[in-house]
Enzyme design. Structure first.
Site, mmCIF file in Angstrom:
data_model
loop_
_atom_site.group_PDB
_atom_site.id
_atom_site.type_symbol
_atom_site.label_atom_id
_atom_site.label_comp_id
_atom_site.label_asym_id
_atom_site.label_seq_id
_atom_site.Cartn_x
_atom_site.Cartn_y
_atom_site.Cartn_z
ATOM 1 N N MET A 84 0.847 -1.194 0.000
ATOM 2 C CA MET A 84 0.000 0.000 0.000
ATOM 3 C C MET A 84 0.880 1.241 0.000
ATOM 4 O O MET A 84 1.769 1.374 0.850
ATOM 5 C CB MET A 84 -0.914 0.035 1.232
ATOM 6 C CG MET A 84 -2.029 -0.960 1.243
ATOM 7 S SD MET A 84 -3.250 -0.582 2.536
ATOM 8 C CE MET A 84 -2.262 -0.758 4.020
ATOM 9 N N CYS A 95 -0.711 4.569 -1.109
ATOM 10 C CA CYS A 95 -1.495 5.790 -1.286
ATOM 11 C C CYS A 95 -2.920 5.573 -0.800
ATOM 12 O O CYS A 95 -3.304 4.469 -0.403
ATOM 13 C CB CYS A 95 -1.513 6.200 -2.762
ATOM 14 S SG CYS A 95 -2.284 4.969 -3.834
ATOM 15 N N CYS A 130 -4.786 2.916 -2.686
ATOM 16 C CA CYS A 130 -4.470 1.574 -2.202
ATOM 17 C C CYS A 130 -5.313 1.235 -0.969
ATOM 18 O O CYS A 130 -5.816 0.116 -0.830
ATOM 19 C CB CYS A 130 -2.992 1.462 -1.866
ATOM 20 S SG CYS A 130 -1.873 1.726 -3.249
ATOM 21 N N TYR A 161 -2.120 -7.054 -3.114
ATOM 22 C CA TYR A 161 -1.294 -6.666 -1.976
ATOM 23 C C TYR A 161 -0.965 -7.888 -1.124
ATOM 24 O O TYR A 161 -1.750 -8.834 -1.037
ATOM 25 C CB TYR A 161 -2.022 -5.623 -1.113
ATOM 26 C CG TYR A 161 -2.483 -4.427 -1.907
ATOM 27 C CD1 TYR A 161 -1.654 -3.336 -2.103
ATOM 28 C CD2 TYR A 161 -3.749 -4.410 -2.487
ATOM 29 C CE1 TYR A 161 -2.063 -2.238 -2.847
ATOM 30 C CE2 TYR A 161 -4.171 -3.323 -3.235
ATOM 31 C CZ TYR A 161 -3.324 -2.247 -3.412
ATOM 32 O OH TYR A 161 -3.740 -1.181 -4.170
ATOM 33 N N CYS A 172 -12.496 19.369 4.747
ATOM 34 C CA CYS A 172 -11.786 20.167 5.747
ATOM 35 C C CYS A 172 -10.433 19.581 6.104
ATOM 36 O O CYS A 172 -9.403 20.251 5.991
ATOM 37 C CB CYS A 172 -12.642 20.312 7.004
ATOM 38 S SG CYS A 172 -11.832 21.298 8.286
ATOM 39 N N CYS A 175 -9.542 23.240 5.412
ATOM 40 C CA CYS A 175 -9.124 24.009 6.584
ATOM 41 C C CYS A 175 -7.747 23.605 7.099
ATOM 42 O O CYS A 175 -6.872 24.461 7.287
ATOM 43 C CB CYS A 175 -10.133 23.826 7.724
ATOM 44 S SG CYS A 175 -11.857 23.798 7.223
ATOM 45 N N CYS A 205 -6.144 53.616 30.498
ATOM 46 C CA CYS A 205 -6.144 52.172 30.323
ATOM 47 C C CYS A 205 -7.153 51.521 31.277
ATOM 48 O O CYS A 205 -7.192 51.859 32.468
ATOM 49 C CB CYS A 205 -4.754 51.581 30.584
ATOM 50 S SG CYS A 205 -3.537 52.017 29.332
ATOM 51 N N CYS A 206 -7.930 50.589 30.742
ATOM 52 C CA CYS A 206 -8.907 49.815 31.517
ATOM 53 C C CYS A 206 -10.023 50.675 32.098
ATOM 54 O O CYS A 206 -10.747 50.228 32.998
ATOM 55 C CB CYS A 206 -8.253 49.044 32.658
ATOM 56 S SG CYS A 206 -6.911 47.984 32.123
#
Length: 555
Positions: free
Chosen positions: A14, A16, A19, A68, A129, A134, A552-553
């Site tokens: 095998m 691939c 296969c 095989y 995906c 992805c 800030c904040c």
């Protein structure tokens, strides 16, 4: 299956995915083999769940007949019976046609509900995906970003070092990750669900409750969920078919980097790959027919991103009309009109990224009463039921939006509705989307233009990232955060972000829209400092305050 045991087979030869499919089909023909659990050319092995009549001699002979070498090892463990088996033989409670994210979500949900499930997949397990979408694209994007940052960063005192990328190694790393996730997230997942039987071959519908496998075997089921996904689509541009071209998968599998590349299509896939290759040293030209890139996004997003890409050296042409594509020994030529000017773009390679179309042809949907849309997508109702009562569909095969997380959610919902009655509706009212360019794009809800078109009285806040301390500290103030709110209720109805990590910021606005949160709900919530997500609070404050005058904040 209480007397079934798991057998491991050493398989030689095998090399691939083809296969793997050949070996899996050979194993399916052996009497007594109930389920093919795994076939891996990388590990040179296969695993099956089989009854005593599936002797080592029969298994080895079937695999050897397929071309095989094979040797069966000792059985390893006894199978566990599914929680509920309501049908026997070749009859199942649910049949899932397609082995991608939507198909797996459907099969797992059905198994959790106690159903006996058949999954039919004639191609590579895992769908778009993990194999060509992805996972490979995002790992290559990160690799290209690492290359880009060697030279382009905002920190004086940190040396910039240039160098050519080792593309074969980068590509091999991508392939290794794909193989690993396909194994762990798909093949290994099947092992955990004895109620799911995989048939690694194509199928054709006989009726709304029957399919005939390529091997000639007929499977009968109570309900069916179609999750056959989608494939790249190219527009009918004169000369394009004759010239040939790359799609997203073949572009990421190139043996060597071209010196130049034309990308037709300026939406998410086209732009992600265009920037990826540009950062690896390829001269890239992007051609988009609509007035701006990312035309489905907020207009400010598309206009700003186009400018950022141009600043990196990409040639980005929008509002153009392509007349012809041709190919000669020196490469591709794309003739197009830009305004009143006739122009020609030339490059070594051509990538077409103009969308995808549902995989609905060639397996009998038209014979069982399933209605298709104008682009070949399966038409479903709010419960994901098709016009054939026993058949449901989910994922890319039902058309836009084609996101893996939408496919997985839809697959689970379709299976649940098919088995328990139509109780849950398919709801995309608070759907976030991300484009993984740099800066990235993330959005949810209505754009400013869409809201005005609906007659909504609006409040709009647009905060440049130069007001976000985390962006200043990172020396990267590209982009902005735009929030759209209903002026009457003060509820958030849209969010549109252009920032280095926009995808990591969009969940909060998504929850705000889903649960009807207001501007004050965002401003009164603690946001950690220094984070980019603090920008969501600052953008909410900007509805009523000048944030440049806040410390800030400051609350």
């Amino acid at each position: 299956m209480n007397d079934a045991k798991e057998l491991t087979i050493e398989v030689r030869g095998m090399t691939c995915d083809h296969c793997e499919r050949s070996v899996a089909k050979a194993l399916q023909t052996v009497p007594g083999v109930h389920q093919v659990l795994e076939v891996s050319h990388a590990a040179a092995m296969a695993r099956v769940m089989a009854a005593p009549e599936a002797t080592a001699e029969r298994i080895e002979r079937a695999v050897e007949k397929a071309g095989y070498g094979a040797r069966v090892n000792e059985q390893s463990k006894r199978s566990e019976a599914p929680t509920v088996i309501t049908r026997g033989g070749d009859e199942f409670d649910l049949l899932v046609v397609g082995g991608g994210s939507a198909g797996f979500a459907a099969a797992i949900k059905a198994a959790d509900l106690g159903a006996r499930v058949a999954m039919v997949e004639g191609g590579t397990l895992g769908g778009t995906c993990v194999n060509v979408g992805c996972v490979p694209s995002k790992t290559l994007i990160r690799a290209a970003e690492a290359q880009h940052r060697r030279v382009h960063h905002g920190f004086r005192g940190i040396p910039a070092t240039d160098g050519q990328p080792d593309w074969p190694t980068v590509r091999a790393e991508k392939d290794a990750l794909v193989a690993e996730l396909r194994q762990t997230k798909y093949w290994n997942v099947l092992r955990a669900y004895p109620a799911i039987t995989l048939f690694p071959e194509g199928a054709t519908f006989i009726s709304g409750r029957e399919v005939r496998l390529a091997s000639g075997r007929t499977l009968t089921t109570g309900k069916i969920v179609v999750t056959t996904g989608a494939s790249p689509w190219a527009p009918p541009i004169p000369g394009l078919a004759e010239a040939g071209y790359l799609d997203n998968a073949s572009a990421m599998a190139l043996e060597r980097l071209p010196e130049s590349l034309i990308v037709i299509g300026g939406s998410s896939v086209g732009l992600e790959l265009a920037q990826l290759f540009a950062r690896l040293g390829v001269h890239v030209t992007v051609l988009e027919a609509l007035p701006r890139v990312l035309p489905a996004e907020d207009a400010d997003i598309g206009n700003a991103l186009g400018d950022y890409l141009r600043s990196e050296g990409l040639e980005v042409h929008t509002d153009i009309q392509i007349h012809r594509v041709s190919r000669a020994s020196e490469g591709y030529a794309v003739q197009f009109r830009a305004g009143h000017e006739q122009r020609t773009a030339r490059a070594d390679q051509l990538l077409v990224a103009t969308g995808r179309r549902a995989n609905t042809a060639g397996f009998g949907l038209d014979t069982i009463g399933v209605t298709l849309g104008t682009k070949g997508e399966i038409i479903v109702d709010e419960f994901l039921q098709t016009t054939s009562p026993n058949v449901y569909a989910a994922g890319d095969v039902i058309g836009d939006p084609m996101f893996v997380y939408v496919a997985a959610s839809g697959g689970a919902l379709a299976a649940e509705n098919a088995l328990t009655g139509n109780e849950r509706r398919y709801d995309l009212s608070a759907l976030p989307r991300v484009t993984f360019t740099d800066p990235a794009v993330a959005s949810v809800g209505l754009t400013e233009d869409q809201a005005r078109a609906q007659g909504i009285d609006l409040l709009v806040s647009k905060l440049p990232l130069e007001h976000v301390p985390r962006a200043l500290a990172a020396r990267d103030t590209r982009g902005f955060i735009k929030l759209v709110a209903d002026a009457g209720t003060k509820k958030i109805i849209g969010a549109h972000i252009l920032a280095a990590e926009a995808g990591e910021m969009i969940t909060e606005p998504t929850l705000a829209i889903k649960f009807g949160l207001t501007i004050e709900d965002l401003t009164s919530t603690f946001h950690p400092y220094l984070t980019l997500s603090e920008g969501i609070k600052l953008a909410a404050q900007a509805f009523t305050k000048d944030v440049a005058k806040l410390s800030c904040c400051a609350a």
